[in-house]
Design an enzyme around this catalytic site. Structure first.
Site, PDB file in Angstrom:
ATOM      1  N   LYS A  68     -20.715   7.473 -51.305  1.00  0.00           N
ATOM      2  CA  LYS A  68     -21.307   6.888 -50.091  1.00  0.00           C
ATOM      3  C   LYS A  68     -22.153   5.644 -50.378  1.00  0.00           C
ATOM      4  O   LYS A  68     -22.094   4.664 -49.635  1.00  0.00           O
ATOM      5  CB  LYS A  68     -22.147   7.927 -49.345  1.00  0.00           C
ATOM      6  CG  LYS A  68     -21.359   9.154 -48.866  1.00  0.00           C
ATOM      7  CD  LYS A  68     -20.202   8.800 -47.931  1.00  0.00           C
ATOM      8  CE  LYS A  68     -19.156   9.887 -47.900  1.00  0.00           C
ATOM      9  NZ  LYS A  68     -17.820   9.459 -47.559  1.00  0.00           N
ATOM     10  N   GLU A  75     -34.582   4.053 -41.019  1.00  0.00           N
ATOM     11  CA  GLU A  75     -33.325   3.490 -40.522  1.00  0.00           C
ATOM     12  C   GLU A  75     -33.511   3.111 -39.068  1.00  0.00           C
ATOM     13  O   GLU A  75     -34.310   3.719 -38.369  1.00  0.00           O
ATOM     14  CB  GLU A  75     -32.238   4.574 -40.553  1.00  0.00           C
ATOM     15  CG  GLU A  75     -31.235   4.434 -41.640  1.00  0.00           C
ATOM     16  CD  GLU A  75     -30.180   5.530 -41.583  1.00  0.00           C
ATOM     17  OE1 GLU A  75     -30.062   6.201 -40.539  1.00  0.00           O
ATOM     18  OE2 GLU A  75     -29.503   5.713 -42.591  1.00  0.00           O
ATOM     19  N   HIS A  96     -20.252  18.048 -36.057  1.00  0.00           N
ATOM     20  CA  HIS A  96     -19.500  17.050 -36.825  1.00  0.00           C
ATOM     21  C   HIS A  96     -18.012  17.358 -36.915  1.00  0.00           C
ATOM     22  O   HIS A  96     -17.284  16.707 -37.662  1.00  0.00           O
ATOM     23  CB  HIS A  96     -20.083  16.875 -38.231  1.00  0.00           C
ATOM     24  CG  HIS A  96     -21.546  16.494 -38.213  1.00  0.00           C
ATOM     25  ND1 HIS A  96     -21.965  15.280 -37.761  1.00  0.00           N
ATOM     26  CD2 HIS A  96     -22.647  17.192 -38.522  1.00  0.00           C
ATOM     27  CE1 HIS A  96     -23.282  15.238 -37.815  1.00  0.00           C
ATOM     28  NE2 HIS A  96     -23.716  16.389 -38.266  1.00  0.00           N
ATOM     29  N   ARG A 129      -6.904   8.491 -46.052  1.00  0.00           N
ATOM     30  CA  ARG A 129      -5.783   9.433 -45.867  1.00  0.00           C
ATOM     31  C   ARG A 129      -5.337   9.357 -44.414  1.00  0.00           C
ATOM     32  O   ARG A 129      -5.958   8.680 -43.618  1.00  0.00           O
ATOM     33  CB  ARG A 129      -6.269  10.846 -46.160  1.00  0.00           C
ATOM     34  CG  ARG A 129      -7.529  11.142 -45.333  1.00  0.00           C
ATOM     35  CD  ARG A 129      -7.936  12.575 -45.321  1.00  0.00           C
ATOM     36  NE  ARG A 129      -9.290  12.744 -44.835  1.00  0.00           N
ATOM     37  CZ  ARG A 129      -9.654  12.796 -43.566  1.00  0.00           C
ATOM     38  NH1 ARG A 129      -8.750  12.655 -42.625  1.00  0.00           N
ATOM     39  NH2 ARG A 129     -10.897  12.955 -43.209  1.00  0.00           N
TER      40      ARG A 129
END
Lengths: 175, 502
Positions: B116, B200, B235, B291
């Site tokens: 990440k 953030e 999620h 993918r």
């Protein structure tokens, strides 16, 4: 003929006369048909078409596949109602039905001992399936008669885990 | 064109790849675990070989077994599907080292996008917007004030070690920063033994919008527009659509260009997806999936481009025979993921044997499934049973088609999340396209649902069933109005204890 239906806690008394059905005081035309070899039913209520799968579970219990999801219904006639009352009284005298594993898994914890009194809804066994712990509870008040499993043991679906007797069954060991 | 492809997966995606192979004239080789011996992908394939016992760790995750079977079957390439080994760089590397073609990007690309921090760094370098904020922990409350002002309010303070909302504070103004910083740091050190806090920009109710890409070995990358995937539970995406109700042509172009830059930055080959958070008209890179994705069919329906066939063609060395200007979107597509999860019981995984399967059909309906009647649904694998996908001229038409198709689709023998999808399609906010990734947290009523007016219908059916059974028992031929075609067996199955006047 009058029928007594219970749907998720709601009670209905329904009168059926020939091709008419009376529910909540309202009379509707009824026509029921099925498809051979399947559990599909076509129910026409005043011409409104409902396609529903009905799976008989025995004892007047049906599981109906409605758009909102599967719904469990229990239906009896007047005689059935009387018999059911009787069965309930007998059940109260004999204690709750045995606790069975609802899915294959592994016993993580047994929270009760033989001879112990449990209340309705009390957690008695924890079974792990797919890395999730599921607490299984007694369906009614009773006394633990026999514990059939121990932590670490694998169990099959529907395997009896715990048997119960009535609360006042202190001395006797068999029913 | 490749001569043969081994599909290292199961369920609906294995069947999807096998179908693409067969339409391309490519030999399709399936592998299976003991639990999947009679699964649809095994039945559909040209060849099928046993991997091992049911647990994924002993079957679909066994790299050595998969390579052994690829050698034995003379496979030319290996398609990983999604999940399982699909995003393991080490698998792609092993496949190539063993002399097979990996249907997907180069292993270095998978590795770079799987890390990440590395992915975020590469995206920033390529000029792809990421959620603004600090990577290094803040040292003090005054430090926090300075950076928050740079970012612009609201901001969110997050525990570096954290998760689950602990040590997290949303701050809307300058006066609140220092107090929030102290509280968050205190909470973080209590919860995680580490009081490090970073900041953030806070996106209140963003959408999850992703861009589909195709890149060939010669370096040409095109995007195929976006997919809207905001309807998620923990999620886990449940409903996806294309295009997004929040994206217009101009925004699509901007997001598409950013995604193509992202792909070019890592030399992307094959089908891939760049996921973004979209807040208003601002979008931020979330991650890149190297993918094929579960929700790829909605893109296929609006673009008319078969993504899985292109994966195979690109792996065989073919170049894209169209450019960005050739990609046009037509109509609207929606996908509902049908899982063996019970919405009436907190989406708990359900098990059972599929007793009956009635699939929807008619105009605009596609079913990509991995189940058939008789198949056992256990707990070994992902609960995805299949995907119901519809295509219509516009969004309202697609919703209407989906509602109709969801009524036709009937799966007996295992609980499914179909009732949830039916409620979602009936919901005015969903119909209006008014939702963010928080939609299902704000609308638990859609997840749980209620019986409402259906209790009367259920009661009427139950009474009719018993009435018919009673008449059937006494006078099978004289009943008027009650015609029951399913014969006595249905009643015998019901095991009614007081039958026939007893």
């Amino acid at each position: 003929m009058n029928y007594f239906v219970s749907v998720e806690g709601e009670q209905f008394e329904i009168e059926v006369n020939g091709t008419e059905l009376k529910i909540d005081g309202e009379v509707v035309d009824v026509d029921l048909a099925g498809l051979p070899g399947t559990s599909r039913r076509s129910l026409l209520l005043d011409g409104r078409s409902h396609a529903i799968a009905a799976e008989g579970r025995g004892g007047g219990v049906w599981v109906l596949d409605l758009d909102v999801g599967p719904v469990r219904v229990e239906v009896v006639d007047r005689a059935g109602l009387a018999i059911r009352e009787l069965t309930r009284r007998v059940a109260a005298e004999r204690g709750p039905r045995p606790l069975r594993a609802p899915m294959p898994g592994m016993v993580v914890k047994v929270e009760v001992e033989e001879g112990e009194v449990v209340g309705a809804g009390q957690a008695v066994v924890v079974v792990e399936a797919m890395k999730m712990e599921n607490e299984l509870s007694a369906e009614a008040e009773g006394r633990v008669k026999k514990v059939h499993v121990a932590p670490g043991e694998p169990v099959e679906k529907d395997q009896v885990l715990i048997e119960f007797g009535p609360v006042d069954d202190e001395e006797t060991s068999d029913a | 064109m490749l001569e043969s492809v081994l599909v290292a997966n199961r369920g609906e995606i294995a069947l999807r790849v096998i179908r693409a192979c067969q339409e391309l004239g490519v030999r399709a080789i399936a592998v299976f675990s003991d639990a999947d011996r009679s699964a649809p992908h095994v039945l559909a394939a040209d060849e099928a070989y046993r991997l091992g016992p049911a647990p994924a760790s002993e079957s679909y995750l066994r790299v050595d077994r998969i390579l052994e079977l690829a050698r034995r079957s003379g496979a030319e390439a290996i398609h990983p599907g999604y999940g399982f080994l699909s995003e393991r760089a080490s698998f792609a590397e092993a496949v190539e080292a063993a002399g097979f073609v990996f249907v997907g990007p180069r292993s270095e690309t998978i590795a770079a996008m799987g890390d990440k921090t590395e992915a975020r760094r590469r995206m920033q370098e390529a000029g792809v917007p990421v959620v603004p904020g600090t990577v290094e922990p803040l040292v003090s409350g005054t430090d926090a004030v300075r950076i928050a002002e740079e970012l612009g309010f609201p901001v969110v303070l997050k525990a570096a070690a954290g998760g689950g909302g602990k040590g997290m504070r949303v701050v809307r103004g300058k006066d609140e920063v220092e107090r929030a910083f102290d509280a968050a740091a205190r909470e973080a050190s209590q919860a995680f033994g580490d009081g490090a806090i970073y900041v953030e920009k806070f996106l209140a109710t963003p959408r999850h919008v992703e861009i589909q890409l195709l890149g060939d070995a010669a370096g040409q990358v095109v995007h195929l527009g976006e997919r809207e995937c905001s309807i998620q539970r923990r999620h886990q995406k449940l409903i996806e659509e294309a295009p997004s109700p929040a994206v217009d042509g101009e925004l699509r172009e901007a997001m598409g260009e950013a995604a193509v830059r992202a792909a070019e930055a890592v030399g992307y080959r094959g089908a891939g997806t760049v996921e973004f958070l979209l807040a208003g008209r601002e979008f931020f890179f979330l991650e890149m999936n190297t993918r094929i994705q579960v929700e790829h069919p909605v893109t296929e329906l609006v673009t008319g481009i078969d993504l899985v066939k292109w994966q195979i063609r690109i792996a065989g060395g073919e170049r894209l025979d169209f450019g960005q200007a050739d990609v046009t979107l037509r109509g609207h597509a929606i996908e509902c993921r049908v899982t063996s999860e019970d919405p009436a019981h907190g989406f708990l995984p359900a098990t059972g044997r599929v007793r009956s399967l009635l699939l929807p059909s008619g105009p605009g309906v596609r079913w990509d499934g991995g189940i058939s009647t008789g198949v056992e649904i256990g707990l070994h694998y992902d609960p995805l049973l299949g995907k119901l996908i519809v295509h219509a001229e516009d969004r309202a038409g697609a919703v209407a088609t989906m509602r109709r198709a969801l009524r036709e689709l009937r799966i007996e023998g295992v609980e499914t999340c179909l009732p949830f999808h039916r409620r979602a399609m009936d919901d005015p906010d969903f119909q209006a396209g008014r939702f963010s990734i928080q939609f299902l947290e704000q609308r638990p009523d859609l997840l749980e649902g209620r019986l409402s007016s259906n209790a009367r219908l259920a009661a009427a059916l139950a009474a009719a069933l018993l009435e018919h059974k009673r008449r059937d028992g006494f006078h099978p031929r004289t009943a008027t109005g009650f015609r029951e075609g399913s014969s006595l067996t249905a009643w015998q199955r019901s095991g009614w204890p007081w039958s026939n006047g007893g």
